[in-house]
Design an enzyme around this catalytic site. Structure first.
Site, PDB file in Angstrom:
ATOM      1  N   LYS A  43       0.855  -1.193   0.000  1.00 32.41           N
ATOM      2  CA  LYS A  43       0.000   0.000   0.000  1.00 32.41           C
ATOM      3  C   LYS A  43       0.894   1.249   0.000  1.00 32.41           C
ATOM      4  O   LYS A  43       2.072   1.174   0.333  1.00 32.41           O
ATOM      5  CB  LYS A  43      -0.940  -0.025   1.203  1.00 32.41           C
ATOM      6  CG  LYS A  43      -0.378  -0.791   2.396  1.00 32.41           C
ATOM      7  CD  LYS A  43      -1.412  -1.085   3.448  1.00 32.41           C
ATOM      8  CE  LYS A  43      -0.758  -1.903   4.576  1.00 32.41           C
ATOM      9  NZ  LYS A  43      -1.559  -2.260   5.664  1.00 32.41           N
ATOM     10  N   ARG A  92      -7.675  -6.284  18.399  1.00 32.19           N
ATOM     11  CA  ARG A  92      -8.479  -5.256  19.043  1.00 32.19           C
ATOM     12  C   ARG A  92      -9.929  -5.695  19.160  1.00 32.19           C
ATOM     13  O   ARG A  92     -10.573  -5.534  20.182  1.00 32.19           O
ATOM     14  CB  ARG A  92      -8.429  -3.948  18.230  1.00 32.19           C
ATOM     15  CG  ARG A  92      -7.104  -3.260  18.251  1.00 32.19           C
ATOM     16  CD  ARG A  92      -6.984  -2.313  17.102  1.00 32.19           C
ATOM     17  NE  ARG A  92      -7.128  -3.030  15.839  1.00 32.19           N
ATOM     18  CZ  ARG A  92      -6.949  -2.510  14.646  1.00 32.19           C
ATOM     19  NH1 ARG A  92      -6.670  -1.247  14.524  1.00 32.19           N
ATOM     20  NH2 ARG A  92      -7.064  -3.238  13.558  1.00 32.19           N
TER      21      ARG A  92
END
Ligand code: PNS
Length: 162
Positions: A43, A92
Site C-alpha cells: 500500500k 483489538r
C-alpha cells in the site's frame, strides 16, 4: 534459559496508542521486544520508513527492553535471523481475528518453531487504527488521545505540507 525475544511486526503508518499499549504490555512479558517495521509495503504509506522508525523510537525510548528495527521479505525469515521465538500481534476486536488467524497459521506452516502470541490492547483503543487515524486527520478531524503527541505533530506537518 535462553532469552525470550519477541518480534512485533507491522506497518505502523503511523504508530497509534493501541500499538504503544501493546508494546508496553509485550515489554513486560518478554526479555526483549523488537518492533519491526515492514519496509516493502504494497500500500502507499503516508510516512516513510525512516519517519515511522523515528516516531517509534521517540515513543518507546522510556520503555525498557524495546528496540526498533526494519525488515523486508518474509517475517519468519527475519524472526529466524534474529533468533526470536515469538511473534507478537494485537487483536483489538473480533474483526481482526480472521486476518490474524490466517497469518499466524501461515507463519506456523512456514516456521513451526515460531509461536504467535496475541495480546489485547486496553479496551479504550479497540476502535483505533492507523487507517482511521490518517483518514480523520486528512479531513481535519482531531486525533488527540489516539496517537502519541509526537505522531500528532508529524501528522500536522505532513498534512500542511501537502
Ligand atoms: O500492521 P500490518 O500492516 O497489519 O502488519 C502486517 C505484517 C507486516 C505483519 C505482515 O504483512 C507481514 O508479516 N508481512 C511480511 C511478509 C510475510 O511474511 N508475509 C506472510 C505473512 S503470513
Amino acid at each position: 534459559m535462553a532469552e525470550k525475544l519477541a518480534i512485533y511486526p507491522g506497518s505502523f503508518d503511523p504508530l497509534t496508542n493501541a500499538h504503544l499499549d501493546l508494546i508496553e504490555r509485550g515489554s513486560q512479558l518478554f526479555d526483549r521486544l523488537v518492533v519491526a517495521v515492514l519496509t516493502n509495503l504494497e500500500k502507499h504509506p503516508l510516512f516513510t520508513v525512516a519517519e515511522r522508525v523515528e516516531m517509534l523510537e521517540e515513543a518507546t525510548q522510556g520503555i525498557p527492553h524495546v528496540a526498533v528495527d526494519t525488515f523486508s521479505g518474509l517475517l519468519v525469515d527475519y524472526a529466524k535471523q534474529k533468533n526470536a521465538q515469538v511473534i507478537l500481534r494485537g487483536i483489538r476486536a473480533f474483526s481482526d481475528y480472521e486476518y490474524e488467524l490466517q497469518m499466524a497459521l501461515m507463519n506456523r506452516k512456514l516456521e513451526p518453531s515460531l509461536e504467535t502470541v496475541f495480546l489485547m490492547p486496553a479496551e479504550s483503543y479497540t476502535y483505533v487504527s492507523s487507517r482511521l487515524v490518517k483518514e480523520i486527520y486528512q479531513h481535519g478531524g482531531s486525533v488527540k488521545g489516539l496517537v502519541p503527541p509526537q505522531v500528532e505533530d508529524r501528522l500536522r506537518q505532513k498534512v500542511s505540507s501537502k
